[in-house]
Design an enzyme around this catalytic site. Structure first.
Site, mmCIF file in Angstrom:
data_model
loop_
_atom_site.group_PDB
_atom_site.id
_atom_site.type_symbol
_atom_site.label_atom_id
_atom_site.label_comp_id
_atom_site.label_asym_id
_atom_site.label_seq_id
_atom_site.Cartn_x
_atom_site.Cartn_y
_atom_site.Cartn_z
ATOM 1 N N GLU A 1 4.000 -11.028 -6.067
ATOM 2 C CA GLU A 1 2.872 -11.161 -6.984
ATOM 3 C C GLU A 1 3.175 -10.669 -8.391
ATOM 4 O OE1 GLU A 1 2.003 -7.262 -4.676
ATOM 5 O OE2 GLU A 1 3.200 -9.089 -4.492
ATOM 6 N N HIS B 1 7.765 -7.764 -3.634
ATOM 7 C CA HIS B 1 6.428 -8.093 -4.153
ATOM 8 C C HIS B 1 6.482 -9.406 -4.928
ATOM 9 C CE1 HIS B 1 4.107 -4.397 -3.246
ATOM 10 N NE2 HIS B 1 5.301 -3.851 -3.247
ATOM 11 N N ASP C 1 -17.801 -11.505 -21.885
ATOM 12 C CA ASP C 1 -18.427 -11.565 -20.562
ATOM 13 C C ASP C 1 -19.936 -11.799 -20.646
ATOM 14 O OD1 ASP C 1 -15.874 -10.965 -19.736
ATOM 15 O OD2 ASP C 1 -16.293 -8.826 -19.482
ATOM 16 N N GLY D 1 0.829 -1.212 0.000
ATOM 17 C CA GLY D 1 0.000 0.000 0.000
ATOM 18 C C GLY D 1 0.853 1.247 0.000
ATOM 19 N N CYS E 1 5.285 -6.219 1.729
ATOM 20 C CA CYS E 1 5.673 -4.804 1.703
ATOM 21 C C CYS E 1 5.010 -4.054 2.868
ATOM 22 C CB CYS E 1 5.333 -4.195 0.342
ATOM 23 S SG CYS E 1 6.179 -2.620 0.022
ATOM 24 N N TYR E 2 4.015 -3.180 2.595
ATOM 25 C CA TYR E 2 3.321 -2.488 3.685
ATOM 26 C C TYR E 2 2.722 -3.498 4.658
ATOM 27 C CZ TYR E 2 0.221 0.680 6.193
ATOM 28 O OH TYR E 2 -0.404 1.402 7.187
ATOM 29 N N LYS F 1 -11.004 -11.892 -15.810
ATOM 30 C CA LYS F 1 -11.296 -12.021 -17.238
ATOM 31 C C LYS F 1 -10.838 -13.366 -17.809
ATOM 32 C CE LYS F 1 -12.645 -10.048 -21.144
ATOM 33 N NZ LYS F 1 -13.907 -9.328 -21.347
#
Length: 516
Positions: free
Chosen positions: A174, A172, A230, A55, A82-83, A372
Site C-alpha cells: 500500500e 507493504h 469539505d 499492525g 505483514c501482520y 479528502k
C-alpha cells in the site's frame, strides 16, 4: 449493491493507504477494526474480498489480535499484509516466530513462482523493490500454501493458496515505497475478488442525493459552513438534494485568511443563492483567546465558542431538525481505536465529535465515506469552481494555530498579509496545485535587521509548504532558492513589522504539518 472489499484493521499506521489504493482501482471498500467484527457483521457486509492489514502486535504473544475465523470459511478471497499474513498463517495451521533478523525499510524480493496476485506485474525470476516493516516472520506454511516470493530475511515474503484464493505478503504493497504495490492490490480487487471496478464519483453523487432525501424528508437542515472544501462541498450537495430546506450558517471567528469571509459570502449567497447566515463573532473569539498560549487550550476554546455561537444561530432558524457536517472517512476511522481503548491524541479537532446533546439535532454526514481527494472529485462532479475545489486544506482553528504564543488582532493582520504575499507568489509561479498545503507562521521572536541606514527589531516568520495525498505523511516542497528569495524580499518590503523570513524543511513525520 456495489461490489466492496472489507479491510480488517490490526492497527497499522498505513491502513488508510490500503483503502486509498483499492478505491483508486474503482472499488468501494471500508475499514473495520478487527475487534468490531463478529460473524454476523462480516456476513452482513457481504464483501467480495477481505484484506488483513499490518499492525504493531506480535502473533507469537497471547491475547494479540486475530482474524475473525469466519473470514476463512466464506469462499471469499483473503489477502494478508505483514501482520495480516502472519495471523492468517498462524490461524490456518502454520507457524510464526520472533527473534529472527528484522526488516525495516527498503528490501528486494525475488519472485519464485507465478501467482494470480502477480499476473501482468511480476514474473518468476524478477527481483523487485518493496517496503518491509516487521520483526516476526512466518516460519512454517499452513497446508495448501506455497511460496511465491522470498527476500533475504523473509523466506515467505509472498505466499499463496490459489485453490482457496488466500494470499499473504510480508511487505507493504500500500505504500509508495513498493512501486508496484498499487497494481498488486488492483489485481486482488479486480481479478481475484472479481469486483467490477465501477465505483465512480458520479454514481456516489446520485446515491448520496437519494440518501439525503430519504433521511431528511421534508425537514430543515442547518449546515455549518467554514468556507473550506469539505463544508462547501457538503453545502452544494445538500442544496442540489433538498434546495431551500437547507440553511447554511457561517460563523466567522476572525481567524481566517485575507478576504476569505467575503469570498465565502459572495460564493454561497450570491453565486449559488444558498440561504446563508453570516455571523461575525471575531470580537468574542479574540476576547476569549486573549492571553491563551497553550495550543490545545486554543483549540478547545475555539471549539467551545464555535458550538455556542452556532447554537445561538441554529435557535433563530427555529424549526431545523438536522445538522450537516463535513465529516470525512479518516475522521470516522480515527475515532475508533483498534485496541478498543483510547487513541493517542496528537491534536484535537473542533468539528469532530458532534454537538452537545442539548441541541437534539440529527446528523447528516454525506461525506463520511470519502477521503479528502475524493471530496475534491465530488466537488468537480457538482460543477463547483476550480479555485474552491482545489483550495489547500485550512485548519478549523484557522490562523490561531499559526501564531505560537498569545493571539492579538495586530498579529492576525500581520500574518494575513504575509500569507497573502506567499500564496500570491506560489500562484504566479504555477505551483499552487503541485503543493498540498502552503502557509506562513508568525514566530514569537524578534530579530535584529537593517533597513536603509537604520537598525530594526521586528518579528520573524516561517514559511511552510508540503506535498501529501491525505495529510497522514508529508514531505516539504523543494522550492528553488530563487523563489524563496523573491518571496522573502516581497514580504520584508510589503509587510511592515517583518524583517526575517525562514523556510521550514521538516517532513511529517517527525514534525506535523501545522506548527501547533
Amino acid at each position: 449493491m456495489t461490489d466492496r472489499i472489507l479491510i480488517v484493521d490490526f492497527g497499522s499506521q498505513v491502513t488508510q493507504l490500503i483503502a486509498r489504493r483499492v478505491r483508486e482501482a474503482g472499488v468501494y471498500c471500508e475499514i473495520h477494526p478487527f475487534n468490531a467484527l463478529d460473524d454476523a457483521k462480516l456476513k452482513a457486509f457481504d464483501p467480495k474480498g477481505i484484506i488483513l492489514s499490518g499492525g504493531p502486535a506480535s502473533v507469537t504473544e497471547i491475547g494479540t489480535p486475530r482474524v475473525p475465523q469466519i473470514a476463512f470459511t466464506q469462499d471469499v478471497p483473503v489477502l494478508g499484509i505483514c501482520y495480516g499474513e502472519q495471523a492468517m498463517a498462524a490461524q490456518l495451521g502454520g507457524a510464526v516466530e520472533s527473534g529472527h533478523h528484522r526488516e525495516f525499510g527498503r528490501a528486494e524480493i525475488e519472485v519464485k513462482e507465478p501467482s494470480a496476485l502477480f499476473d501482468g506485474v511480476w514474473k518468476p525470476g524478477d527481483r523487485k523493490p518493496v517496503w518491509m516493516s516487521h520483526g516476526d516472520r512466518v516460519t512454517k506454511l499452513p497446508p495448501g500454501f506455497r511460496v511465491v516470493a522470498t527476500s533475504e530475511n523473509a523466506p515467505f515474503a509472498a505466499v499463496a493458496d490459489e485453490a482457496r484464493r488466500f494470499y499473504g505478503v510480508q511487505f507493504h504493497p500500500e505504500v509508495m515505497h513498493t512501486p508496484d504495490g498499487a497494481k498488486l492490490l488492483r489485481n486482488f480487487a479486480l481479478n481475484i475478488a472479481g469486483c467490477s471496478g465501477d465505483w465512480t464519483m458520479g454514481a456516489f453523487k446520485q446515491r448520496a442525493i437519494a440518501e439525503i432525501r430519504r433521511q431528511v424528508g421534508k425537514g430543515r437542515v442547518i449546515c455549518g459552513l467554514s468556507g473550506g472544501v469539505d463544508s462547501s462541498v457538503v453545502a452544494v450537495l445538500l442544496h442540489e438534494a433538498i434546495g431551500d430546506q437547507l440553511q447554511c450558517v457561517f460563523v466567522d471567528h476572525g481567524l481566517l485568511r485575507l478576504g476569505e469571509a467575503e469570498q465565502v459570502v459572495r460564493m454561497f449567497r450570491d453565486h449559488y443563492n444558498i440561504p446563508l447566515i453570516h455571523r461575525d463573532a471575531s470580537d468574542l473569539f479574540l476576547k476569549e483567546l486573549a492571553g491563551v498560549i497553550d495550543p490545545e487550550q486554543k483549540r478547545k476554546t475555539i471549539g467551545r465558542l464555535f458550538i455556542d455561537v452556532f447554537e445561538e444561530e441554529a435557535k433563530k432558524v427555529g424549526d431545523a431538525a438536522f445538522l450537516a457536517q463535513g465529516t470525512l472517512y479518516p475522521d470516522v476511522i480515527e475515532s475508533v481505536s483498534f485496541t478498543g481503548g483510547p487513541s493517542v491524541t496528537i491534536k484535537s479537532h473542533h468539528n469532530v465529535g458532534g454537538l452537545p446533546a442539548r441541541m437534539s439535532l440529527k446528523l447528516v454526514e454525506p461525506l463520511r465515506e470519502l477521503f479528502k481527494d475524493e471530496v475534491r472529485v465530488l466537488g468537480r462532479e457538482l460543477g463547483m469552481p476550480a479555485d474552491m475545489v482545489n483550495r489547500h486544506p485550512f485548519p478549523g482553528p484557522g490562523l490561531a494555530i499559526r501564531i505560537p504564543g498569545d493571539i492579538t488582532r495586530e498579529k492576525l493582520d500581520l500574518l494575513r498579509q504575509i500569507d497573502a504575499v506567499y500564496l500570491d507568489e506560489i500562484r504566479k509561479s504555477g505551483l499552487y496545485d503541485e503543493v498540498w498545503q502552503a502557509f506562513a507562521v508568525l514566530l514569537p521572536v524578534r530579530t535584529v535587521g537593517v533597513m536603509g541606514d537604520g537598525r530594526t527589531y521586528d518579528q520573524a516568520c516561517a514559511l511552510r509548504a508540503v506535498t501529501s495525498t491525505d495529510g497522514m505523511t508529508a514531505d516539504y516542497y523543494p522550492f528553488p532558492h530563487e523563489f524563496l528569495g523573491r518571496v522573502a524580499t516581497r514580504i520584508i518590503n510589503e509587510v511592515r513589522g517583518i524583517n526575517r523570513v525562514t523556510y521550514d524543511i521538516t517532513s511529517k513525520p517527525p514534525g506535523t504539518i501545522e506548527w501547533e
